[in-house]
Design an enzyme around this catalytic site. Sequence first.
Site, PDB file in Angstrom:
ATOM      1  N   ASP A  94       0.853  -1.200   0.000  1.00 47.77           N
ATOM      2  CA  ASP A  94       0.000   0.000   0.000  1.00 47.77           C
ATOM      3  C   ASP A  94       0.885   1.245   0.000  1.00 47.77           C
ATOM      4  O   ASP A  94       2.064   1.200  -0.380  1.00 47.77           O
ATOM      5  CB  ASP A  94      -0.963  -0.057   1.209  1.00 47.77           C
ATOM      6  CG  ASP A  94      -2.257   0.706   0.973  1.00 47.77           C
ATOM      7  OD1 ASP A  94      -2.221   1.945   1.062  1.00 47.77           O
ATOM      8  OD2 ASP A  94      -3.292   0.073   0.687  1.00 47.77           O
ATOM      9  N   ASP A  95       0.351   2.354   0.440  1.00 45.81           N
ATOM     10  CA  ASP A  95       1.039   3.640   0.430  1.00 45.81           C
ATOM     11  C   ASP A  95       2.396   3.546   1.133  1.00 45.81           C
ATOM     12  O   ASP A  95       2.564   2.741   2.047  1.00 45.81           O
ATOM     13  CB  ASP A  95       0.141   4.645   1.165  1.00 45.81           C
ATOM     14  CG  ASP A  95       0.463   6.071   0.796  1.00 45.81           C
ATOM     15  OD1 ASP A  95       1.451   6.288   0.089  1.00 45.81           O
ATOM     16  OD2 ASP A  95      -0.297   6.962   1.220  1.00 45.81           O
ATOM     17  N   LYS A 135      -4.182  -0.838  -6.677  1.00 49.62           N
ATOM     18  CA  LYS A 135      -5.218  -0.162  -5.887  1.00 49.62           C
ATOM     19  C   LYS A 135      -5.192   1.310  -6.287  1.00 49.62           C
ATOM     20  O   LYS A 135      -4.186   1.996  -6.080  1.00 49.62           O
ATOM     21  CB  LYS A 135      -4.914  -0.330  -4.395  1.00 49.62           C
ATOM     22  CG  LYS A 135      -5.903   0.370  -3.467  1.00 49.62           C
ATOM     23  CD  LYS A 135      -5.632  -0.073  -2.025  1.00 49.62           C
ATOM     24  CE  LYS A 135      -6.366   0.767  -1.006  1.00 49.62           C
ATOM     25  NZ  LYS A 135      -5.973   0.408   0.367  1.00 49.62           N
ATOM     26  N   TRP A 136      -6.288   1.790  -6.876  1.00 49.64           N
ATOM     27  CA  TRP A 136      -6.373   3.161  -7.398  1.00 49.64           C
ATOM     28  C   TRP A 136      -7.120   4.011  -6.374  1.00 49.64           C
ATOM     29  O   TRP A 136      -8.327   3.906  -6.234  1.00 49.64           O
ATOM     30  CB  TRP A 136      -7.115   3.152  -8.733  1.00 49.64           C
ATOM     31  CG  TRP A 136      -7.188   4.486  -9.422  1.00 49.64           C
ATOM     32  CD1 TRP A 136      -7.861   5.587  -9.004  1.00 49.64           C
ATOM     33  CD2 TRP A 136      -6.569   4.840 -10.664  1.00 49.64           C
ATOM     34  NE1 TRP A 136      -7.707   6.612  -9.900  1.00 49.64           N
ATOM     35  CE2 TRP A 136      -6.924   6.181 -10.929  1.00 49.64           C
ATOM     36  CE3 TRP A 136      -5.765   4.153 -11.581  1.00 49.64           C
ATOM     37  CZ2 TRP A 136      -6.498   6.850 -12.073  1.00 49.64           C
ATOM     38  CZ3 TRP A 136      -5.347   4.820 -12.722  1.00 49.64           C
ATOM     39  CH2 TRP A 136      -5.709   6.158 -12.958  1.00 49.64           C
ATOM     40  N   ASP A 137      -6.358   4.862  -5.684  1.00 48.41           N
ATOM     41  CA  ASP A 137      -6.946   5.637  -4.590  1.00 48.41           C
ATOM     42  C   ASP A 137      -7.244   7.072  -5.025  1.00 48.41           C
ATOM     43  O   ASP A 137      -6.682   7.558  -6.019  1.00 48.41           O
ATOM     44  CB  ASP A 137      -5.971   5.627  -3.404  1.00 48.41           C
ATOM     45  CG  ASP A 137      -6.675   5.641  -2.060  1.00 48.41           C
ATOM     46  OD1 ASP A 137      -7.839   6.063  -2.001  1.00 48.41           O
ATOM     47  OD2 ASP A 137      -6.048   5.235  -1.067  1.00 48.41           O
ATOM     48  N   MET A 138      -8.078   7.764  -4.289  1.00 50.16           N
ATOM     49  CA  MET A 138      -8.413   9.169  -4.581  1.00 50.16           C
ATOM     50  C   MET A 138      -8.947   9.764  -3.281  1.00 50.16           C
ATOM     51  O   MET A 138     -10.069   9.510  -2.888  1.00 50.16           O
ATOM     52  CB  MET A 138      -9.474   9.207  -5.678  1.00 50.16           C
ATOM     53  CG  MET A 138      -9.671  10.554  -6.329  1.00 50.16           C
ATOM     54  SD  MET A 138     -10.674  11.687  -5.386  1.00 50.16           S
ATOM     55  CE  MET A 138     -12.296  11.008  -5.585  1.00 50.16           C
ATOM     56  N   ASN A 139      -8.075  10.545  -2.605  1.00 48.85           N
ATOM     57  CA  ASN A 139      -8.354  10.860  -1.211  1.00 48.85           C
ATOM     58  C   ASN A 139      -8.743  12.305  -0.887  1.00 48.85           C
ATOM     59  O   ASN A 139      -8.610  12.735   0.260  1.00 48.85           O
ATOM     60  CB  ASN A 139      -7.146  10.467  -0.354  1.00 48.85           C
ATOM     61  CG  ASN A 139      -6.990   8.954  -0.288  1.00 48.85           C
ATOM     62  OD1 ASN A 139      -7.977   8.240  -0.176  1.00 48.85           O
ATOM     63  ND2 ASN A 139      -5.778   8.464  -0.377  1.00 48.85           N
ATOM     64  N   CYS A 173     -10.720   2.759  -5.077  1.00 54.33           N
ATOM     65  CA  CYS A 173     -10.697   3.178  -3.679  1.00 54.33           C
ATOM     66  C   CYS A 173     -10.716   4.694  -3.647  1.00 54.33           C
ATOM     67  O   CYS A 173     -10.086   5.348  -4.469  1.00 54.33           O
ATOM     68  CB  CYS A 173      -9.429   2.649  -3.003  1.00 54.33           C
ATOM     69  SG  CYS A 173      -9.237   3.205  -1.298  1.00 54.33           S
ATOM     70  N   ASP A 185     -12.798   2.589   4.669  1.00 51.65           N
ATOM     71  CA  ASP A 185     -11.576   2.507   5.473  1.00 51.65           C
ATOM     72  C   ASP A 185     -11.889   1.984   6.869  1.00 51.65           C
ATOM     73  O   ASP A 185     -10.984   1.711   7.646  1.00 51.65           O
ATOM     74  CB  ASP A 185     -10.937   3.898   5.610  1.00 51.65           C
ATOM     75  CG  ASP A 185      -9.959   4.185   4.479  1.00 51.65           C
ATOM     76  OD1 ASP A 185      -9.755   3.295   3.637  1.00 51.65           O
ATOM     77  OD2 ASP A 185      -9.410   5.301   4.442  1.00 51.65           O
TER      78      ASP A 185
END
Length: 725
Positions: free
Chosen positions: A366-367, A476-480, A525, A547
């Site tokens: 992950d990150d 995993k395509w995140d957008m926070n 995500c 989350d």
Amino acid sequence: MTELIQFDPKKQLFILSNAATTYLMEIVEETYLLHRYWGKRLTDYHFSNRPPLKKRTFAATPLIEKPEISPEFLPFEFPFAHQGDYRNSAISIQRENSETLTRFHYQHYEIKTGIHDLPNLPHARATDAFSQTLVIYLYDQIAELELALFYTIFEDSPIIVRSSQLTNKSQQTIQLQKLLSASLDIPYEQQLSTTFYGTHQKEFQLNRSPIQHGLYQIGSSRGASSPQYPPYLALSKDATEHQGDVHALSLIYSGNHEITLERDQYNQLRVQIGLNSQNFSWKLAPDETFCSPQALLSYSDQGFNGNSQNFHQFFTNHLIHPAWKQKTRPILINSWEMTYYDVNALLLTRLIDAADELGFETVVLDDGWYQNRNSSKTSLGDWTIDQEKFPDGLKPLVDYAKQRNIGFGIWFEPEMISPNTQLIREHPEWVMRSAEYEPILGRSQYILDLTNPEVQQFIIETLAKTITELGVNYVKWDMNRHMTEPFSQSQTFAASEYSHRYMLGLYQIIDTLTSTYPNVLFENCSSGGGRLDPGMLYYFPQTWISDNTDGLDRQQIQYGASYLFPISSMTGHVSDVPNHQTQRLIPFETRAALASSTNMGYEMDIIQLSTEEKEQVKQHIQQYKEERTLLMNGKFYRLDSPFDSNLCAWLFLNQEEVILYVFRNIYQVFDLSLLIKLPVLEATSYYQEAKTQQIYSGSELIHCGLALENPKGDFLVHKIKLKKL
Ligand code: GLA
């Protein structure tokens, strides 16, 4: 092939009908396209529900000879303003002379075989199932605008797909200020509305309320479909989970949307869904066309579960990429809640070893893997591997995993940029921002301007390079964060077009990547379910829905999300206790049962587990592997709602087996036992319970129910397996 769409010239009636549903529209006075019915399949129709018309004071009467006909109370299929219909319109325009008038009149129609293909937007997919599309053309002769309404119906689904399209046939440029995907005028009938609200870590909270006079609206202006109000609305009167009429709507779109309910003075109900028209305006030059996203209209007389079944099957058969439809998804171990940003080569090697020992199928980094990323404050955009954490890069780790037959996945947040990066120094003009005001940070980051083709190319190349060089099988395509200054520094279109153009840019990027890498599993995500919508599902077959991994909160989140989404499209992980989001202590079996009720994975430190804990995890994974065909491809039914009581129950079933989960939260001394009725079983079949070998008739499980132990202790789960005999 039975025709699914017909036009009856004598009745001036469009009939869309399959085995499950019928949808009717009438052309009145060769001018107005009116809505007549949407619901259970009809064998025939003779206008039994058409209300007698009556002259009304204040009502505008465009047909001089027929003062009883007024737009004020006609049930329009696609209403527009300034004609005497004072309710919300579905389309608004402004011409060069600043007039906002329109008069769309019925013109002609076409019936086509197959779907309506939207080249730049996610849309319902064609399959082997027969489908037809009706296109109804309305025309405004003064403004010279053509409005096309699309209706697609499939032989294998009760869902009707609607969208609209405006074409400028005039010599002048107009501003399109609103173009919804669908509008429906239906009788009020004391319905309740069901929508969902939420926030980060508490998505899909049920919101059911009586419909009042006036306007009620949900939507998003955040630049994402949002956890606040995802695009879903259902109308029901006395429906339960298992019985009664439910009409529901959703939208295949991931950006700003709106859903409006309007109950008028005559108790008629107008339901509308589409792009958010607030701060929206689109320049339409001569011969240009604008297409709305597609709305999904789902009717069921089998209650909310029946309606969810419609969506689940439609998404599985007509939305998710066919390659992922029945494909087994890997059981993941994700590094996030194990060490957050503190990842390194040694740790990952040990994680792969532990994953191998316990039966995991993919390890997800992950990150924290790219240069200097030790908190949320830095590095987004500079996607080079951190040399200190991974001196030999990531490739040896991917290979190490592969040798053990374990896949390797990686986290990205491609749409974002941190303030202190090389990327921002090289391309300050790539940041989404206004020319004059300082952009506002969200989670310490800015958003990239995805309307800029150079940015699109950068993202595609960056991900393509990593995927190809490393050979990962999962992203995993995140957008926070959400948008605060939706403007481009380099593009010349008006600011009012920005949010939609951003979505078109995003869709272009993810369409390219998913088509280039069809075997890579992309997981959607957005801090969990921040952009959980049918639009993203078209490209990414699964979503990290929250989350929040807590064993109590997840019951509501999963229960709510299942109104719309099939189980195979949601992911859930077993995490540690005390839970990192709530500090709650929930037993392992309960956490495992919740994660098993989705696409299952883990995110906890599996390296440090004791021998007994390892055995527990191993057994859970082994069992999930044995059961996942049923869990992922069977039918899912909600039984007891965690929004109503101390219990949450749901079950999975196919032709042979049933798995029932009952989550009992707080122990109550006066509950002798827990009684669960299983109304979705077959009344005439017999079922054998796996542990006791006891045989029950379907009818007794449906009507008497199954009495379960009520042991002491909080947050317990019962798992019951039944075999159909
Ligand atoms: C978001 C995601 C988490 C994790 C972090 C990493 O919050 O939802 O799962 O990936 O970002 O920063």
